[in-house]
Design an enzyme around this catalytic site. Structure first.
Site, PDB file in Angstrom:
ATOM      1  N   LYS A  29      58.056  37.313  58.872  1.00 35.66           N
ATOM      2  CA  LYS A  29      57.707  38.690  59.250  1.00 35.66           C
ATOM      3  C   LYS A  29      58.325  39.659  58.244  1.00 35.66           C
ATOM      4  O   LYS A  29      59.266  40.382  58.540  1.00 35.66           O
ATOM      5  CB  LYS A  29      58.185  38.955  60.677  1.00 35.66           C
ATOM      6  CG  LYS A  29      57.096  39.607  61.524  1.00 35.66           C
ATOM      7  CD  LYS A  29      57.441  39.662  62.980  1.00 35.66           C
ATOM      8  CE  LYS A  29      56.568  40.664  63.693  1.00 35.66           C
ATOM      9  NZ  LYS A  29      55.157  40.289  63.851  1.00 35.66           N
TER      10      LYS A  29
ATOM     11  N   GLU B  42      44.571  34.013  60.400  1.00 39.68           N
ATOM     12  CA  GLU B  42      44.856  34.981  61.466  1.00 39.68           C
ATOM     13  C   GLU B  42      44.368  36.346  61.033  1.00 39.68           C
ATOM     14  O   GLU B  42      43.678  36.468  60.019  1.00 39.68           O
ATOM     15  CB  GLU B  42      46.350  34.970  61.792  1.00 39.68           C
ATOM     16  CG  GLU B  42      47.236  35.346  60.621  1.00 39.68           C
ATOM     17  CD  GLU B  42      48.621  35.803  61.080  1.00 39.68           C
ATOM     18  OE1 GLU B  42      48.692  36.707  61.943  1.00 39.68           O
ATOM     19  OE2 GLU B  42      49.610  35.286  60.562  1.00 39.68           O
TER      20      GLU B  42
ATOM     21  N   ARG C 127      63.321  33.787  64.800  1.00 43.47           N
ATOM     22  CA  ARG C 127      62.303  34.025  63.772  1.00 43.47           C
ATOM     23  C   ARG C 127      62.836  34.977  62.710  1.00 43.47           C
ATOM     24  O   ARG C 127      62.566  34.802  61.520  1.00 43.47           O
ATOM     25  CB  ARG C 127      61.033  34.579  64.429  1.00 43.47           C
ATOM     26  CG  ARG C 127      59.835  34.601  63.504  1.00 43.47           C
ATOM     27  CD  ARG C 127      58.547  34.871  64.247  1.00 43.47           C
ATOM     28  NE  ARG C 127      58.537  36.188  64.882  1.00 43.47           N
ATOM     29  CZ  ARG C 127      57.585  36.628  65.690  1.00 43.47           C
ATOM     30  NH1 ARG C 127      56.554  35.831  65.995  1.00 43.47           N
ATOM     31  NH2 ARG C 127      57.644  37.817  66.228  1.00 43.47           N
TER      32      ARG C 127
END
Ligand SMILES: *Cc1c(COP(=O)(O)O)cnc(C)c1O
Length: 341
Positions: free
Chosen positions: A184, A220, A82
């Protein structure tokens, strides 16, 4: 190895300086060999890309002691991958995945005295991050980068028992349709602080963000993904290109299918459907799952039948199974547990 004299059960989620951390520098087109160092402070140019244009990203994972006394981490290959995907979107050099795992092993071994004992509920939180450390003044990718990884012991998430959360639907947006919601990046957090502040001021633990284009679909919270349980026992999670792909959520969906034999669906979830669900939870590395009691919307408050005191039955089973796998009490799928010592 002698453990540090720490009151593990009363630790919060805060930074504590540990003995050593990993650092590697990218200069002239390649990463250096990397090393463990003692110095915790970072010295960089006042004009560093991270300081001027927020060219930075991070990961978060945990090391903990299993029932049989090993120190392990959970699916660190997923964090490495990721981070690679995040760096590509931010035009930063990727830190090779196998070197990410090597750095992780070095950091955890060197700080093994800070890994909380089995049963304490505490864990060692590991924070890998990569940022533009070379000087820029015109808007451009930084000419130099730094990869670092440190760790800090953190306390049990549900100290004093589980308390289902109250959320509100935020008036602010988290992620644009073709933006950076799925990576992220530090910038996703900087811009969410104000929305979080407003939620807290209004008495809510977190924001539920909706899709920015239509404000009708559940996304989210900005730090955790949603899972819902339908009244007939299906586990549902929102599908969207702007949700950060939580490793915890992906693992829980697999646990639901393969261990609990529940039906699972990853699909668009309209806000209008949420009041029909039986259970709701937030998933992320920190808590694994935090149950949700209520969500305040423009049309009133949705409350879940699982109530204000405890997790709903399906979320409880998901939580018990995944934490059982992590702690070595339940056999893990191939590759999920990475033993360090
Ligand atoms: C890190 C993060 C999560 C949780 O991901 P995990 O891999 O489960 O820890 C959820 N949402 C956002 C925006 C995140 O940055």
């Amino acid at each position: 190895m002698e453990k540090k004299n720490i009151d593990w059960g009363n630790l919060g989620f805060a930074y504590m300086k540990t003995d050593s951390r990993y650092v590697s520098y990218w200069r002239n087109g390649s990463w250096d060999d990397g090393a463990m160092i003692g110095e915790a402070d970072v010295t960089i140019s006042e004009s560093a890309g991270v300081l001027q244009y927020s060219q930075t990203c991070f990961e978060g994972l945990k090391a903990y002691t299993t029932e049989d006394g090993h120190i392990v981490t959970f699916r660190p290959d997923m964090n490495a991958q990721r981070m690679t995907e995040t760096t590509q979107r931010l035009l930063m050099p990727s830190f090779p995945n196998e070197r990410f795992i090597d750095a992780l092993e070095k950091v955890v071994k060197a700080n093994a005295a800070y890994v909380p004992p089995y049963g304490s509920g505490a864990t060692l939180y590991i924070r890998p991050f990569l940022f533009g450390s070379g000087p820029v003044i015109g808007v451009a990718p930084s000419p130099e980068y730094t990869f670092r990884m440190f760790c800090t012991p953190v306390g049990p998430y549900f100290k004093g028992g589980v308390k289902p959360l109250r959320l509100q639907v935020s008036d602010y947006d988290r992620a644009a349709p073709n933006g950076t919601g799925h990576i992220k990046a530090g910038l996703n957090y900087a811009m969410s602080l104000y929305a979080g502040h407003v939620a807290h001021k209004n008495g809510f633990a977190e924001n539920m963000f909706l899709d920015a284009a239509t404000h009708t679909l559940v996304e989210e919270t900005g730090g955790a993904n949603f899972i819902f349980v339908t009244k007939d026992g299906k586990v549902v999670t929102p599908k969207s290109k702007t949700i950060l792909p939580s490793i915890t959520r992906r693992s829980l969906m697999q646990v639901a299918r393969d261990y609990l034999h529940l039906e699972t669906e990853e699909r668009a979830v309209p806000l209008s459907e949420v009041s029909s669900f039986a259970e709701c939870g937030l998933c992320g590395t920190a808590a694994v799952i935090s149950p949700v009691y209520s969500i305040k919307t423009a049309k009133g408050e949705i409350t879940f039948p699982s109530g204000e005191e405890k997790m709903g039955p399906v979320i409880q089973k998901l939580y018990d199974t995944l934490t059982g796998i992590q702690m070595g009490r339940i056999p893990a799928p191939e590759g999920w547990i990475h033993t360090i010592v």
